[in-house]
Write a protein that holds these residues in place. Sequence first.
Motif, PDB file in Angstrom:
ATOM      1  N   GLU A  28      35.288  30.842  33.558  1.00  0.00           N
ATOM      2  CA  GLU A  28      34.667  31.063  32.735  1.00  0.00           C
ATOM      3  C   GLU A  28      34.745  32.624  32.458  1.00  0.00           C
ATOM      4  O   GLU A  28      35.658  32.748  31.712  1.00  0.00           O
ATOM      5  CB  GLU A  28      32.714  31.541  32.369  1.00  0.00           C
ATOM      6  N   SER A  29      35.083  33.187  33.613  1.00  0.00           N
ATOM      7  CA  SER A  29      35.584  34.531  33.527  1.00  0.00           C
ATOM      8  C   SER A  29      35.409  35.111  34.686  1.00  0.00           C
ATOM      9  O   SER A  29      35.119  34.373  35.614  1.00  0.00           O
ATOM     10  CB  SER A  29      34.354  35.421  32.890  1.00  0.00           C
ATOM     11  N   SER A  30      36.232  36.182  35.008  1.00  0.00           N
ATOM     12  CA  SER A  30      36.792  36.676  35.971  1.00  0.00           C
ATOM     13  C   SER A  30      36.327  37.977  35.984  1.00  0.00           C
ATOM     14  O   SER A  30      36.998  38.564  34.821  1.00  0.00           O
ATOM     15  CB  SER A  30      37.452  36.625  36.538  1.00  0.00           C
ATOM     16  N   SER A  31      36.385  39.284  37.072  1.00  0.00           N
ATOM     17  CA  SER A  31      36.266  40.799  36.601  1.00  0.00           C
ATOM     18  C   SER A  31      37.079  41.474  37.805  1.00  0.00           C
ATOM     19  O   SER A  31      36.532  40.752  39.070  1.00  0.00           O
ATOM     20  CB  SER A  31      34.891  41.026  37.164  1.00  0.00           C
ATOM     21  N   PRO A  32      38.020  41.986  37.702  1.00  0.00           N
ATOM     22  CA  PRO A  32      38.848  42.111  36.258  1.00  0.00           C
ATOM     23  C   PRO A  32      39.545  40.861  35.454  1.00  0.00           C
ATOM     24  O   PRO A  32      39.550  40.026  36.453  1.00  0.00           O
ATOM     25  CB  PRO A  32      40.402  42.513  36.737  1.00  0.00           C
ATOM     26  N   GLU A  33      39.130  40.817  34.053  1.00  0.00           N
ATOM     27  CA  GLU A  33      39.598  39.304  33.661  1.00  0.00           C
ATOM     28  C   GLU A  33      40.779  39.139  33.949  1.00  0.00           C
ATOM     29  O   GLU A  33      41.704  39.840  34.278  1.00  0.00           O
ATOM     30  CB  GLU A  33      39.319  39.865  32.000  1.00  0.00           C
ATOM     31  N   ASP A  34      41.164  38.165  34.039  1.00  0.00           N
ATOM     32  CA  ASP A  34      42.934  37.223  34.383  1.00  0.00           C
ATOM     33  C   ASP A  34      44.169  38.287  33.190  1.00  0.00           C
ATOM     34  O   ASP A  34      43.860  38.022  32.186  1.00  0.00           O
ATOM     35  CB  ASP A  34      42.821  36.223  33.658  1.00  0.00           C
ATOM     36  N   GLY A  35      44.609  38.179  33.739  1.00  0.00           N
ATOM     37  CA  GLY A  35      45.885  39.594  33.286  1.00  0.00           C
ATOM     38  C   GLY A  35      45.560  41.150  32.355  1.00  0.00           C
ATOM     39  O   GLY A  35      46.381  41.277  31.913  1.00  0.00           O
ATOM     40  N   ASP A  36      43.972  41.115  32.932  1.00  0.00           N
ATOM     41  CA  ASP A  36      43.896  42.579  32.643  1.00  0.00           C
ATOM     42  C   ASP A  36      45.539  44.010  33.663  1.00  0.00           C
ATOM     43  O   ASP A  36      45.450  43.642  34.418  1.00  0.00           O
ATOM     44  CB  ASP A  36      42.158  43.093  32.551  1.00  0.00           C
ATOM     45  N   SER A  37      45.153  44.863  33.155  1.00  0.00           N
ATOM     46  CA  SER A  37      45.972  46.183  34.284  1.00  0.00           C
ATOM     47  C   SER A  37      44.789  47.229  33.239  1.00  0.00           C
ATOM     48  O   SER A  37      44.439  47.319  33.165  1.00  0.00           O
ATOM     49  CB  SER A  37      46.614  46.598  32.932  1.00  0.00           C
ATOM     50  N   VAL A  38      44.335  47.134  35.150  1.00  0.00           N
ATOM     51  CA  VAL A  38      43.043  48.370  35.179  1.00  0.00           C
ATOM     52  C   VAL A  38      43.152  49.668  35.571  1.00  0.00           C
ATOM     53  O   VAL A  38      44.426  49.416  36.439  1.00  0.00           O
ATOM     54  CB  VAL A  38      42.335  46.974  35.961  1.00  0.00           C
ATOM     55  N   LEU A  39      42.505  50.488  35.381  1.00  0.00           N
ATOM     56  CA  LEU A  39      43.025  51.904  35.845  1.00  0.00           C
ATOM     57  C   LEU A  39      42.295  52.228  36.890  1.00  0.00           C
ATOM     58  O   LEU A  39      42.855  53.439  37.852  1.00  0.00           O
ATOM     59  CB  LEU A  39      42.594  52.726  34.988  1.00  0.00           C
ATOM     60  N   GLU A  40      40.976  51.437  37.012  1.00  0.00           N
ATOM     61  CA  GLU A  40      39.933  52.045  38.282  1.00  0.00           C
ATOM     62  C   GLU A  40      40.121  51.161  39.068  1.00  0.00           C
ATOM     63  O   GLU A  40      40.177  49.766  38.543  1.00  0.00           O
ATOM     64  CB  GLU A  40      38.621  52.043  37.506  1.00  0.00           C
ATOM     65  N   VAL A  41      39.876  51.117  40.799  1.00  0.00           N
ATOM     66  CA  VAL A  41      40.204  50.402  41.603  1.00  0.00           C
ATOM     67  C   VAL A  41      39.050  50.105  41.640  1.00  0.00           C
ATOM     68  O   VAL A  41      38.316  50.573  41.580  1.00  0.00           O
ATOM     69  CB  VAL A  41      40.674  51.173  42.869  1.00  0.00           C
ATOM     70  N   PRO A  42      38.804  48.006  41.692  1.00  0.00           N
ATOM     71  CA  PRO A  42      38.085  47.898  41.968  1.00  0.00           C
ATOM     72  C   PRO A  42      36.963  47.724  42.859  1.00  0.00           C
ATOM     73  O   PRO A  42      38.099  47.733  43.932  1.00  0.00           O
ATOM     74  CB  PRO A  42      38.462  46.052  41.128  1.00  0.00           C
ATOM     75  N   GLU A  43      35.419  47.873  42.905  1.00  0.00           N
ATOM     76  CA  GLU A  43      35.104  47.902  43.806  1.00  0.00           C
ATOM     77  C   GLU A  43      34.648  45.607  44.471  1.00  0.00           C
ATOM     78  O   GLU A  43      35.088  46.239  45.846  1.00  0.00           O
ATOM     79  CB  GLU A  43      33.755  48.640  43.869  1.00  0.00           C
ATOM     80  N   ARG A  44      34.134  45.087  43.911  1.00  0.00           N
ATOM     81  CA  ARG A  44      34.168  44.145  44.068  1.00  0.00           C
ATOM     82  C   ARG A  44      34.958  42.941  43.283  1.00  0.00           C
ATOM     83  O   ARG A  44      34.891  43.426  42.051  1.00  0.00           O
ATOM     84  CB  ARG A  44      33.395  43.744  43.906  1.00  0.00           C
ATOM     85  N   LEU A  45      35.458  42.173  43.215  1.00  0.00           N
ATOM     86  CA  LEU A  45      35.581  41.061  42.385  1.00  0.00           C
ATOM     87  C   LEU A  45      35.305  39.185  41.879  1.00  0.00           C
ATOM     88  O   LEU A  45      34.422  39.314  43.098  1.00  0.00           O
ATOM     89  CB  LEU A  45      37.129  40.257  43.038  1.00  0.00           C
ATOM     90  N   GLU A  46      34.473  38.983  40.959  1.00  0.00           N
ATOM     91  CA  GLU A  46      33.489  38.186  41.209  1.00  0.00           C
ATOM     92  C   GLU A  46      34.474  37.341  39.687  1.00  0.00           C
ATOM     93  O   GLU A  46      35.519  37.536  38.831  1.00  0.00           O
ATOM     94  CB  GLU A  46      32.238  38.890  40.541  1.00  0.00           C
ATOM     95  N   LEU A  47      34.532  35.925  40.218  1.00  0.00           N
ATOM     96  CA  LEU A  47      34.874  34.428  39.605  1.00  0.00           C
ATOM     97  C   LEU A  47      33.236  33.964  39.179  1.00  0.00           C
ATOM     98  O   LEU A  47      32.462  34.138  39.749  1.00  0.00           O
ATOM     99  CB  LEU A  47      35.189  34.024  39.913  1.00  0.00           C
ATOM    100  N   THR A  48      33.033  34.314  37.386  1.00  0.00           N
ATOM    101  CA  THR A  48      31.208  32.999  37.319  1.00  0.00           C
ATOM    102  C   THR A  48      32.290  31.536  36.802  1.00  0.00           C
ATOM    103  O   THR A  48      33.309  31.686  35.942  1.00  0.00           O
ATOM    104  CB  THR A  48      31.573  33.757  35.839  1.00  0.00           C
ATOM    105  N   PHE A  49      31.762  31.033  37.062  1.00  0.00           N
ATOM    106  CA  PHE A  49      31.803  29.944  36.729  1.00  0.00           C
ATOM    107  C   PHE A  49      30.563  28.833  36.037  1.00  0.00           C
ATOM    108  O   PHE A  49      29.790  29.554  35.161  1.00  0.00           O
ATOM    109  CB  PHE A  49      31.856  28.762  37.869  1.00  0.00           C
ATOM    110  N   ASP A  50      30.861  27.643  34.997  1.00  0.00           N
ATOM    111  CA  ASP A  50      30.153  26.816  34.973  1.00  0.00           C
ATOM    112  C   ASP A  50      28.635  26.294  34.610  1.00  0.00           C
ATOM    113  O   ASP A  50      28.290  26.175  34.206  1.00  0.00           O
ATOM    114  CB  ASP A  50      31.664  26.634  32.728  1.00  0.00           C
ATOM    115  N   THR A  51      29.188  25.482  36.029  1.00  0.00           N
ATOM    116  CA  THR A  51      28.161  25.522  36.528  1.00  0.00           C
ATOM    117  C   THR A  51      28.035  25.758  37.696  1.00  0.00           C
ATOM    118  O   THR A  51      29.259  26.956  38.213  1.00  0.00           O
ATOM    119  CB  THR A  51      29.039  23.427  37.082  1.00  0.00           C
TER     120      THR A  51
END
Length: 189
Positions: A28-51
Amino acid sequence: MKYRFFGLLAVLFFITSPYQAFAAPMLESSSPEDGDSVLEVPERLELTFDTEIDRVEDVYLLVETGDEIEMSDPEISDDGLTVISNVETVLENGNYVLNYSVTGEDGETVQGATNFSLNSNKPFEERQQELEARTGESSLSEAETQAAAEAEEAGPNIPGMVFMGTLGLAIVTAFTIILWKNRERKNNS
Protein backbone atom coordinates in the motif's frame (compact mmCIF):
# COMPACT_ATOMS: atom_id res chain seq x y z
CA MET A 1 -37.35 -18.09 -11.31
CA LYS A 2 -36.34 -20.79 -8.86
CA TYR A 3 -33.02 -21.39 -10.70
CA ARG A 4 -32.17 -17.69 -10.71
CA PHE A 5 -32.70 -17.56 -6.96
CA PHE A 6 -30.36 -20.52 -6.38
CA GLY A 7 -27.84 -19.04 -8.82
CA LEU A 8 -27.90 -15.76 -6.90
CA LEU A 9 -27.44 -17.62 -3.61
CA ALA A 10 -24.47 -19.52 -5.05
CA VAL A 11 -22.81 -16.27 -6.19
CA LEU A 12 -23.40 -14.64 -2.80
CA PHE A 13 -22.00 -17.70 -1.01
CA PHE A 14 -18.89 -17.63 -3.18
CA ILE A 15 -18.33 -13.90 -2.63
CA THR A 16 -18.78 -14.11 1.13
CA SER A 17 -16.98 -17.44 1.63
CA PRO A 18 -14.12 -17.53 4.15
CA TYR A 19 -11.67 -18.32 1.36
CA GLN A 20 -12.12 -14.82 0.05
CA ALA A 21 -11.03 -13.31 3.38
CA PHE A 22 -7.41 -14.12 2.62
CA ALA A 23 -5.72 -12.37 -0.25
CA ALA A 24 -2.13 -12.01 -1.31
CA PRO A 25 -0.55 -9.00 0.38
CA MET A 26 -0.25 -5.94 -1.80
CA LEU A 27 2.06 -3.04 -1.01
CA GLU A 28 0.00 0.00 0.00
CA SER A 29 2.82 2.41 0.86
CA SER A 30 6.49 2.63 1.65
CA SER A 31 8.77 5.01 3.49
CA PRO A 32 10.45 6.55 1.58
CA GLU A 33 7.64 6.47 -0.96
CA ASP A 34 8.25 4.71 -4.27
CA GLY A 35 9.97 7.13 -6.67
CA ASP A 36 10.68 9.77 -3.99
CA SER A 37 13.77 11.95 -3.99
CA VAL A 38 14.64 12.46 -0.31
CA LEU A 39 16.96 15.08 1.18
CA GLU A 40 17.37 13.41 4.59
CA VAL A 41 19.02 10.03 5.03
CA PRO A 42 16.26 7.61 6.11
CA GLU A 43 16.95 5.92 9.44
CA ARG A 44 14.62 3.07 8.65
CA LEU A 45 12.74 1.70 5.70
CA GLU A 46 9.09 0.68 5.97
CA LEU A 47 6.79 -1.33 3.73
CA THR A 48 3.07 -1.26 4.58
CA PHE A 49 0.76 -3.90 3.10
CA ASP A 50 -3.01 -4.19 2.82
CA THR A 51 -3.17 -7.53 4.67
CA GLU A 52 -1.25 -9.00 7.58
CA ILE A 53 2.19 -10.40 6.89
CA ASP A 54 2.88 -13.88 8.24
CA ARG A 55 6.63 -13.78 7.64
CA VAL A 56 9.31 -11.83 5.81
CA GLU A 57 11.23 -13.98 3.35
CA ASP A 58 13.75 -11.32 2.34
CA VAL A 59 14.27 -7.55 2.39
CA TYR A 60 17.41 -5.97 0.98
CA LEU A 61 18.52 -2.56 -0.25
CA LEU A 62 20.66 -2.11 -3.37
CA VAL A 63 22.47 1.01 -4.51
CA GLU A 64 22.54 1.78 -8.25
CA THR A 65 25.94 0.06 -8.61
CA GLY A 66 24.32 -3.22 -7.51
CA ASP A 67 26.02 -3.31 -4.10
CA GLU A 68 23.87 -4.39 -1.18
CA ILE A 69 23.47 -1.95 1.74
CA GLU A 70 23.69 -3.31 5.28
CA MET A 71 20.36 -3.26 7.13
CA SER A 72 18.98 -4.75 10.33
CA ASP A 73 16.89 -7.90 10.23
CA PRO A 74 13.37 -6.94 9.15
CA GLU A 75 10.64 -6.89 11.77
CA ILE A 76 6.87 -7.00 11.43
CA SER A 77 4.94 -4.27 13.29
CA ASP A 78 2.45 -5.13 16.06
CA ASP A 79 -0.51 -4.72 13.71
CA GLY A 80 1.13 -7.14 11.25
CA LEU A 81 0.84 -4.79 8.28
CA THR A 82 4.25 -3.09 8.21
CA VAL A 83 7.73 -4.50 7.64
CA ILE A 84 10.47 -2.35 9.20
CA SER A 85 14.23 -2.49 8.74
CA ASN A 86 16.85 -0.02 10.00
CA VAL A 87 19.64 1.24 7.76
CA GLU A 88 22.96 0.29 9.36
CA THR A 89 25.43 2.01 7.07
CA VAL A 90 25.97 5.53 5.78
CA LEU A 91 24.07 6.14 2.57
CA GLU A 92 25.74 8.19 -0.12
CA ASN A 93 23.78 10.29 -2.59
CA GLY A 94 22.37 8.13 -5.37
CA ASN A 95 19.55 5.82 -6.40
CA TYR A 96 18.40 2.90 -4.26
CA VAL A 97 16.10 -0.07 -4.78
CA LEU A 98 14.41 -1.78 -1.82
CA ASN A 99 13.54 -5.37 -2.77
CA TYR A 100 11.15 -7.44 -0.71
CA SER A 101 9.62 -10.89 -0.54
CA VAL A 102 6.87 -11.43 2.05
CA THR A 103 4.34 -14.16 2.78
CA GLY A 104 0.78 -13.29 3.75
CA GLU A 105 -1.61 -15.15 6.03
CA ASP A 106 -2.86 -17.20 3.09
CA GLY A 107 0.65 -18.58 2.54
CA GLU A 108 1.14 -16.78 -0.76
CA THR A 109 4.53 -15.14 -1.22
CA VAL A 110 4.72 -11.79 -2.98
CA GLN A 111 7.86 -10.16 -4.33
CA GLY A 112 8.38 -6.57 -5.39
CA ALA A 113 10.55 -3.49 -5.15
CA THR A 114 10.36 0.22 -4.49
CA ASN A 115 12.95 2.81 -5.35
CA PHE A 116 14.06 6.18 -4.07
CA SER A 117 16.95 8.56 -4.53
CA LEU A 118 18.96 10.36 -1.88
CA ASN A 119 20.11 13.94 -2.53
CA SER A 120 21.39 15.07 0.86
CA ASN A 121 23.36 18.27 1.31
CA LYS A 122 24.94 16.99 4.54
CA PRO A 123 28.64 16.19 4.41
CA PHE A 124 29.56 12.52 4.61
CA GLU A 125 31.20 12.94 8.05
CA GLU A 126 28.00 14.42 9.48
CA ARG A 127 25.96 11.51 8.12
CA GLN A 128 28.50 9.11 9.65
CA GLN A 129 28.25 10.84 13.03
CA GLU A 130 24.43 10.69 12.95
CA LEU A 131 24.55 6.96 12.23
CA GLU A 132 27.09 6.37 15.01
CA ALA A 133 24.93 8.34 17.46
CA ARG A 134 21.87 6.33 16.49
CA THR A 135 23.46 2.87 16.47
CA GLY A 136 26.28 3.39 18.96
CA GLU A 137 28.90 2.00 16.59
CA SER A 138 30.74 2.89 13.40
CA SER A 139 29.71 1.08 10.23
CA LEU A 140 32.89 2.05 8.35
CA SER A 141 36.52 1.49 9.05
CA GLU A 142 38.71 4.56 9.52
CA ALA A 143 40.24 4.08 6.05
CA GLU A 144 36.80 3.84 4.41
CA THR A 145 35.59 6.94 6.23
CA GLN A 146 38.69 8.90 5.18
CA ALA A 147 38.46 7.73 1.55
CA ALA A 148 34.76 8.67 1.32
CA ALA A 149 35.38 12.09 2.87
CA GLU A 150 38.28 12.78 0.49
CA ALA A 151 36.23 11.73 -2.54
CA GLU A 152 33.35 13.97 -1.48
CA GLU A 153 35.69 16.94 -0.86
CA ALA A 154 37.46 16.45 -4.18
CA GLY A 155 34.23 16.70 -6.12
CA PRO A 156 34.14 16.01 -9.84
CA ASN A 157 37.39 15.88 -11.79
CA ILE A 158 36.73 18.87 -14.07
CA PRO A 159 40.17 18.98 -15.80
CA GLY A 160 39.94 15.26 -16.53
CA MET A 161 36.43 15.62 -17.94
CA VAL A 162 37.52 18.55 -20.13
CA PHE A 163 40.50 16.55 -21.42
CA MET A 164 38.34 13.50 -22.21
CA GLY A 165 35.73 15.67 -23.92
CA THR A 166 38.38 17.39 -26.04
CA LEU A 167 39.99 14.06 -26.92
CA GLY A 168 36.60 12.61 -27.92
CA LEU A 169 35.82 15.64 -30.06
CA ALA A 170 39.23 15.39 -31.78
CA ILE A 171 38.68 11.70 -32.57
CA VAL A 172 35.19 12.33 -33.99
CA THR A 173 36.52 15.26 -36.07
CA ALA A 174 39.42 13.18 -37.44
CA PHE A 175 37.08 10.32 -38.30
CA THR A 176 34.67 12.70 -40.07
CA ILE A 177 37.53 14.27 -42.12
CA ILE A 178 38.79 10.84 -43.18
CA LEU A 179 35.30 9.76 -44.28
CA TRP A 180 34.80 13.04 -46.13
CA LYS A 181 38.16 12.68 -47.97
CA ASN A 182 37.33 9.07 -48.94
CA ARG A 183 33.95 10.14 -50.27
CA GLU A 184 35.61 12.93 -52.34
CA ARG A 185 38.07 10.42 -53.85
CA LYS A 186 35.23 8.07 -54.81
CA ASN A 187 33.26 10.92 -56.38
CA ASN A 188 36.34 12.11 -58.35
CA SER A 189 37.11 8.59 -59.64
